[in-house]
Design an enzyme around this catalytic site. Structure first.
Site, mmCIF file in Angstrom:
data_model
loop_
_atom_site.group_PDB
_atom_site.id
_atom_site.type_symbol
_atom_site.label_atom_id
_atom_site.label_comp_id
_atom_site.label_asym_id
_atom_site.label_seq_id
_atom_site.Cartn_x
_atom_site.Cartn_y
_atom_site.Cartn_z
ATOM 1 C CD1 TRP A 85 -56.657 -5.590 1.709
ATOM 2 C CD2 TRP A 85 -55.077 -4.023 1.763
ATOM 3 N NE1 TRP A 85 -56.760 -4.860 0.546
ATOM 4 C CE2 TRP A 85 -55.797 -3.874 0.553
ATOM 5 C CE3 TRP A 85 -54.041 -3.125 2.023
ATOM 6 C CZ2 TRP A 85 -55.510 -2.875 -0.392
ATOM 7 C CZ3 TRP A 85 -53.756 -2.131 1.085
ATOM 8 C CH2 TRP A 85 -54.485 -2.018 -0.108
ATOM 9 C CE LYS A 114 -55.563 -13.576 -3.303
ATOM 10 N NZ LYS A 114 -54.766 -13.191 -2.121
ATOM 11 N NE ARG A 165 -53.030 -12.335 6.009
ATOM 12 C CZ ARG A 165 -53.753 -11.440 6.682
ATOM 13 N NH1 ARG A 165 -54.623 -11.840 7.585
ATOM 14 N NH2 ARG A 165 -53.607 -10.157 6.462
#
Length: 522
Positions: A114, A347, A409
């Site tokens: 990212w 999350k 991932r």
């Protein structure tokens, strides 16, 4: 204000090499043979006479070999006119008080998937305005590619004609031939300059200016993008603070990290990456922002529609939201920094369990939906501890959870554990994936919610218990990943033992559970 016409990012001025039509690619691959080995490769069989096309291409490789290591100037693309790119740069420059001739300097810290994609997006959008903006990314030196990764990278390059031609023009192709043959060791910082992130080599990015010296990367940066895992953020920014002691103006810091740490004394509380940065550097919180959302890095770079939220002080979040917004990447802004940041870490916890359930039930849609119902009930309960208005987080949190469970991932890691292809003993840094941030988040949330000072009333036993006692999935994940007293199949047993997920949601909604002290608030 004039902006040059947008060009394909892979194109630059100059004569293109002729399109390969046969076995002309050094290293033994042919465009027509779908990457099958070519026994007549000019590299592997130097004694065989070369065709005219081969001589032109390979000769170019050989002539450029000495230049293939050299860096490139910031910005390899023509300026983009979409969304008023030059105007957006000028707006941010004005807000930062930049003088004429002093370019806006943006530095990425950390080159995971990212972090690399984020800097590559900025490079593509703004890199062509070289007199107004400079973009660079820092990653540690010394990380080498193993032979299998180098071979796979070579296949990726030859499968993408645009990438192949770009490397040829940059005189950078030969080193990948040598890496594939085992004649040369490739390094992660070296390939990142050509647009290849070690954590996702299947998605070539645009070339970037890569710096391996941290001081050089950040000392004069106006905007620093934190692309590090939460577990590394504190240490790296403590080092960065040494280089900012003489600064007169503080930079803007935009953190992409999703994860938390806990602090149990004097009172239990969560420490987020933005708070770690504030403590380490002394940069005021109004200059530190968080950007997160339901995003998969490779899909965003491939221009799949996505959105994100930038959270923090209004002074910077609104202009940065405009600066970051692109036609395929919509950025909203929100003032609730810490809560969004914590949810980004939460999350990841439940994504690992989702991966386990998927693998253990042969991708049963029914079993995965059962897990989703139970894990979301626990998440809803936890959000009631962390915010007075949890309903405002329902959409962003569920969207981020959904995409992470589908393709993130952390879910992948859970699957690999359940299949026996990985073990918790191998740690949370996985080759080709980077840091699995959900592992440390499991430990942090468990420790935090185990504190008796946060007691809630148990729905069945009607007595005070630590919050973790009504979160059986979190407890089970802790036993699997942290204490390792259980194995992955226990996650299914946890699902069988829990009560109706609606009960936990009703408890959360019927009582006042908000604990502002958890976020360091009075």
């Amino acid at each position: 204000m004039h902006s040059a016409a947008r060009r394909d990012p892979s194109e630059t001025q100059g004569t293109l090499f002729p399109k390969p039509t046969g076995p002309v690619i050094p290293g033994g691959f042919s465009q027509k043979s779908n990457l099958s080995p070519n026994p007549h490769s000019p590299v592997e069989n130097p004694s065989k006479p070369r065709s005219e096309t081969e001589r032109r291409m390979v000769g170019s490789f050989e002539n450029c070999k000495n230049n293939s290591e050299s860096g490139h100037s910031n910005g390899t693309h023509q300026p983009s006119s979409i969304g008023g790119a030059e105007e957006k740069i000028d707006e941010l420059r004005r807000l930062l008080g930049k003088a004429e001739g002093d370019p806006l300097k943006i530095a990425g810290v950390g080159a995971g998937a990212w972090g690399s994609v984020f800097i590559a997006l900025l490079q593509e959008a703004y890199g062509g305005f070289r007199d107004k903006i400079q973009i660079r990314i820092w990653r540690r030196p010394g990380r080498s590619l193993d032979r299998s990764t180098a071979e796979h990278l070579f296949e990726v390059i030859n499968a993408r004609e645009d990438v192949l031609r770009r490397l040829i023009r940059r005189c950078a192709y030969l080193k990948y031939v040598e890496g594939r043959l085992g004649d040369r060791i490739l390094f992660a910082d070296e390939i990142l300059k050509d647009g290849f992130c070690l954590n996702m080599v299947d998605t070539p990015l645009c070339p970037m200016k890569v710096v391996t010296n941290l001081q050089e990367a950040v000392w004069d940066a106006d905007v620093v993008v934190n692309g590090l895992p939460s577990t590394e953020t504190k240490v790296v920014f403590q080092e960065i603070s040494r280089y900012w002691k003489e600064r007169i103006t503080m930079p803007i810091i935009l953190s992409l990290a999703k994860g938390i740490e806990t602090e149990l004394v004097p009172t239990p509380r969560i420490i987020t990456p933005t708070q770690m940065i504030n403590r380490a550097t002394g940069v005021p919180m109004e200059n530190i922002l968080y950007l997160g959302g339901p995003n998969i890095a490779s899909e965003i770079y491939n221009k799949e529609y996505a959105n994100a939220r930038i959270c923090g002080a209004e002074k910077w979040r609104k202009p940065l939201a405009r600066f970051l917004r692109q036609p395929h990447f919509i950025v909203w802004d929100n003032s609730d920094l810490v809560t969004h940041e914590v949810m980004g870490g939460l999350k990841n916890v439940y994504a690992i369990g989702a991966g386990m359930v998927a693998a253990l039930t042969n991708e049963s849609a029914t079993s995965k939906s059962v897990y989703f119902a139970h894990c979301t009930s626990e998440m809803i309960f936890i959000t009631h501890l962390l915010t007075e208005q949890p309903e405002k987080l329902a959409g962003p949190l569920l969207a981020d959870t959904y995409v992470t469970l589908l393709k993130g991932r952390n879910a992948w890691y859970g699957q690999m554990l359940a299949k026996g292809e990985l073990s918790p003993d191998m740690g949370d840094s996985i080759k080709g994936k980077g840091t699995i941030q959900g592992v440390s988040a499991v430990g942090a949330f468990y420790e935090l919610l185990s504190q008796s000072s946060l007691n809630v009333i148990h729905p069945e036993e009607k007595k005070p218990v630590a919050p973790v006692e009504v979160c059986p999935i979190l407890k089970t994940l802790y036993k699997i990943l942290i204490t390792r007293e259980c194995t992955s199949p226990e996650i299914l047993q946890a699902l069988r033992d829990v009560s109706d997920p609606r009960d936990l949601i009703e408890i959360a909604q019927s009582q006042t559970y908000f604990r502002p002290s958890l976020l360091g608030q009075p």
